[in-house]
Design a protein around this motif. Structure first.
Motif, PDB file in Angstrom:
ATOM      1  N   GLY A 130      -8.779  -0.537  -8.594  1.00  0.00           N
ATOM      2  CA  GLY A 130      -8.352   0.712  -7.735  1.00  0.00           C
ATOM      3  C   GLY A 130      -9.363   1.723  -7.641  1.00  0.00           C
ATOM      4  O   GLY A 130     -10.270   1.536  -8.314  1.00  0.00           O
ATOM      5  N   ASP A 131      -8.999   2.628  -6.724  1.00  0.00           N
ATOM      6  CA  ASP A 131      -9.641   3.740  -6.785  1.00  0.00           C
ATOM      7  C   ASP A 131      -9.501   4.801  -7.898  1.00  0.00           C
ATOM      8  O   ASP A 131      -8.137   5.156  -7.959  1.00  0.00           O
ATOM      9  CB  ASP A 131      -9.622   4.554  -5.442  1.00  0.00           C
TER      10      ASP A 131
ATOM     11  N   LEU B  62      -9.516  -7.012  -4.215  1.00  0.00           N
ATOM     12  CA  LEU B  62      -8.147  -7.096  -4.897  1.00  0.00           C
ATOM     13  C   LEU B  62      -7.189  -7.800  -4.182  1.00  0.00           C
ATOM     14  O   LEU B  62      -6.233  -8.324  -4.327  1.00  0.00           O
ATOM     15  CB  LEU B  62      -7.749  -5.618  -5.318  1.00  0.00           C
TER      16      LEU B  62
ATOM     17  N   LYS C 174     -13.663   6.671  -3.285  1.00  0.00           N
ATOM     18  CA  LYS C 174     -13.913   6.819  -2.074  1.00  0.00           C
ATOM     19  C   LYS C 174     -12.983   7.908  -1.307  1.00  0.00           C
ATOM     20  O   LYS C 174     -12.906   7.995  -0.241  1.00  0.00           O
ATOM     21  CB  LYS C 174     -13.616   5.489  -1.155  1.00  0.00           C
TER      22      LYS C 174
ATOM     23  N   LEU D  65      -5.636   3.074  -0.440  1.00  0.00           N
ATOM     24  CA  LEU D  65      -6.635   2.949   0.493  1.00  0.00           C
ATOM     25  C   LEU D  65      -6.765   1.493   0.836  1.00  0.00           C
ATOM     26  O   LEU D  65      -6.098   0.527   0.157  1.00  0.00           O
ATOM     27  CB  LEU D  65      -8.008   3.433   0.015  1.00  0.00           C
TER      28      LEU D  65
ATOM     29  N   CYS E 218      -4.503  -0.025  -4.749  1.00  0.00           N
ATOM     30  CA  CYS E 218      -4.954   1.545  -4.717  1.00  0.00           C
ATOM     31  C   CYS E 218      -4.328   1.788  -3.128  1.00  0.00           C
ATOM     32  O   CYS E 218      -3.954   0.686  -2.335  1.00  0.00           O
ATOM     33  CB  CYS E 218      -6.000   1.948  -4.644  1.00  0.00           C
TER      34      CYS E 218
ATOM     35  N   CYS F  55      -9.440  -1.025   2.192  1.00  0.00           N
ATOM     36  CA  CYS F  55     -10.741  -1.679   2.797  1.00  0.00           C
ATOM     37  C   CYS F  55     -10.704  -3.005   3.088  1.00  0.00           C
ATOM     38  O   CYS F  55     -10.034  -3.910   2.471  1.00  0.00           O
ATOM     39  CB  CYS F  55     -11.773  -1.557   1.667  1.00  0.00           C
TER      40      CYS F  55
ATOM     41  N   LYS G 283       0.745  -1.127   0.001  1.00  0.00           N
ATOM     42  CA  LYS G 283       0.116  -0.070   0.014  1.00  0.00           C
ATOM     43  C   LYS G 283       0.844   1.616   0.244  1.00  0.00           C
ATOM     44  O   LYS G 283       0.226   2.221  -0.075  1.00  0.00           O
ATOM     45  CB  LYS G 283      -1.114  -0.095   1.257  1.00  0.00           C
TER      46      LYS G 283
ATOM     47  N   CYS H 269     -12.089  -5.455   0.434  1.00  0.00           N
ATOM     48  CA  CYS H 269     -11.337  -5.348  -0.919  1.00  0.00           C
ATOM     49  C   CYS H 269     -11.129  -6.798  -1.583  1.00  0.00           C
ATOM     50  O   CYS H 269     -10.262  -7.370  -1.265  1.00  0.00           O
ATOM     51  CB  CYS H 269     -10.278  -4.424  -1.025  1.00  0.00           C
TER      52      CYS H 269
HETATM   53  S1  SF4 Z   1      -9.587  -0.702  -4.638  1.00  0.00           S
HETATM   54 FE1  SF4 Z   1     -11.685   0.284  -3.385  1.00  0.00          FE
HETATM   55  S2  SF4 Z   1     -12.247  -1.227  -2.243  1.00  0.00           S
HETATM   56 FE2  SF4 Z   1     -10.168  -1.839  -2.774  1.00  0.00          FE
HETATM   57  S3  SF4 Z   1      -8.887  -0.665  -1.450  1.00  0.00           S
HETATM   58 FE3  SF4 Z   1      -9.164   0.914  -2.687  1.00  0.00          FE
HETATM   59  S4  SF4 Z   1     -11.046   1.753  -2.297  1.00  0.00           S
HETATM   60 FE4  SF4 Z   1     -10.849   0.001  -1.078  1.00  0.00          FE
END
Ligand code: SF4
Length: 368
Positions: free
Chosen positions: A145-146, A103, A177, A96, A94, A98, A58, A101
Motif C-alpha cells: 500500500g502507500d 495489488l 505517491k 489511490l 490503498c 494506479c 478503495k 497496481c
Molecule cells: S499501492 Fe501503490 S501502486 Fe497500488 S494503488 Fe496504491 S500507490 Fe498505486
C-alpha cells in the motif's frame, strides 16, 4: 481532496476495537458508518473478479489485528538481482488507484486494511534487531500500500519515525505517491528515515495514477522533507513506455534535479513495467481507455510480462544518463533485473550480496 474524505464505510474486525489506532481513525471519520464483524472472511466476495468490487474497496476501511508477522523479507525472484529489502506489512491496499497496481491481482477483501496493533509491530522490530545486532536493515512499509496516503488517519509514521531514530543500523523507507507530510516534518532531522517518492511524468500520473499527488506536489514535498533533515529516495518504477517517453522522462528527471539537493538522495531505482499475465485483462476491464497494458510485452523467466529486453536496456541507459546529470553521485540501481541487463546498461552487474551491501552503505552513518 484528502484521502480521508474518500472513506465511506468502516469495518472493525472483532478484537481490533480496543486499540489507539482504532480510536484515532473513528475520531477522524465522524459520521462514517461503522460495523463490527466477527472475521474479515465475511467480507470476501463469493463470486466475480476484483474488477467487480475493487472500486468499492478503495473507499472501505477494515481495521484489523495483524496476527501473522509484520516483518517479511522481500521474496525477490530467481534469475533477478535482489536488493535484500525487508517489508513491513502494516496494511493492505490503498486509497489511490494506479492502473498498473499489482495489488489488484492479490486482493481478496474489498477493503483497505489497516493493522491497528502497532505495539506488536514495534516489539517485533525490537526482537528482529536484537537477534542480529550487527546486520543493517532496510525496511519499508510501501509494498502492500502507500506509506503516506492514510497517515493522517492512522498516525503510524509519527510512531515509527522516533522509533527508527534510535536504531543506527536500520532505516525506514516511506514509499509514497502522496504529498502531505507536514505533521512529520517536526520529527526531523532523522537520518534513519528515507522519504521515497515513486515518480512518473505528469502525463502518466494523469492517466495511470488516479487520486495520487501531482508531480509538482511530490517534488515540493520531497524538497520540504530534505529541508527538515530527512534523506530522500526516488523510484522510477514502473517506467512506462509510450510514444514520446524520452522527452517526458527527461523533463521529469530535470525537474527532480532542480527540486532536491543531490546530497540528500540515498538511492534511485529503475524498474520497467511488469505484471503477471492475468493483470492485463484486469487492467483492460477496470481501465478500458488505458493504453499502458497495450504495448508489446513478453513473458519473462519469472512468469511476468515485461517489455522486450532491448527496450528495457534502452530506457534504463537513457534514464541513467539523465539522472547522473541531474543528481550527480546518486546511487542508481535496477529493481528486479537480470545480470545480463545490468551489464548491458552499465557494463557491470552486482554479484551475490553486492547490491544489498551497496544500499546498506547508504544506510549507515559515516564511520559506522
Ligand atoms: S499501492 Fe501503490 S501502486 Fe497500488 S494503488 Fe496504491 S500507490 Fe498505486
Amino acid at each position: 481532496m484528502t484521502t480521508t474524505r474518500r472513506i465511506k464505510r468502516i469495518f472493525i474486525e472483532a478484537g481490533a476495537e480496543d486499540y489507539d489506532m482504532t480510536r484515532r481513525v473513528l475520531a477522524r471519520l465522524p459520521g462514517v458508518p461503522v460495523e463490527v464483524i466477527p472475521h474479515r472472511e465475511v467480507l470476501r466476495p463469493r463470486a466475480g473478479t476484483p474488477a467487480a468490487w475493487i472500486d468499492a474497496a478503495k473507499s472501505t476501511l477494515l481495521l484489523a489485528v495483524q496476527k501473522g508477522p509484520f516483518w517479511r523479507p522481500c521474496p525477490g525472484t530467481r534469475d533477478y538481482i535482489c536488493c535484500g529489502y525487508q517489508v513491513l506489512q502494516v496494511g493492505l491496499n490503498c486509497p489511490l488507484d494506479c492502473t498498473y497496481c499489482v495489488l489488484q491481482g492479490y486482493l481478496n477483501i474489498p477493503a483497505i486494511t489497516l493493522f491497528v496493533n502497532v505495539e506488536d509491530l514495534l516489539a517485533e522490530l525490537d526482537r528482529g534487531w536484537a537477534a542480529d545486532p550487527h546486520k543493517v536493515w532496510r525496511l519499508g512499509t510501501g509494498e502492500f500500500g502507500d506509506s503516506l496516503a492514510l497517515d493522517d488517519l492512522s498516525g503510524l509514521n509519527a510512531r515509527l519515525l522516533p522509533f527508527f531514530a534510535r536504531q543506527p543500523r536500520a532505516v525506514l523507507e516511506i514509499k509514497t505517491k502522496w504529498h502531505r507530510l507536514e505533521p512529520l516534518l517536526s520529527l526531523g532531522p532523522n537520518s534513519q528515515v528515507i522519504f521515497a517518492w515513486s515518480l512518473n511524468p505528469p502525463e502518466i500520473i494523469r492517466e495511470a495514477e488516479r487520486g495520487a499527488a501531482t508531480l509538482k506536489a511530490r517534488l515540493e514535498a520531497a524538497s520540504r522533507a530534505a529541508a527538515a533533515g530527512f534523506r530522500l529516495a526516488f523510484h522510477f518504477d514502473p517506467l512506462i513506455y509510450f510514444p514520446g517517453w524520452e522527452d517526458a522522462y527527461q523533463r521529469t528527471v530535470a525537474r527532480l534535479g532542480r527540486a532536491v539537493p543531490a546530497g540528500a538522495v540515498a538511492w534511485i531505482s529503475l524498474g520497467g513495467l511488469r505484471f503477471l499475465p492475468p493483470m492485463r485483462s484486469l487492467i483492460h476491464q477496470r481501465f478500458p481507455l488505458s493504453r499502458i497494458a497495450s504495448y508489446e510485452m513478453v513473458a519473462a523467466p519469472d512468469g511476468k510480462l515485461r517489455y522486450f529486453k532491448d527496450l528495457r536496456i534502452d530506457m534504463y541507459g537513457r534514464m541513467g544518463t539523465w539522472l547522473e546529470k541531474a543528481l550527480p553521485g546518486a546511487l542508481l540501481y535496477l529493481c528486479m533485473e537480470s545480470p545480463r541487463v545490468w551489464r548491458a546498461v552499465w557494463g557491470w552487474a552486482p554479484e551475490g550480496k553486492d547490491l544489498a551491501m551497496l544500499l546498506d552503505g547508504r544506510v549507515l552513518p559515516a564511520g559506522k
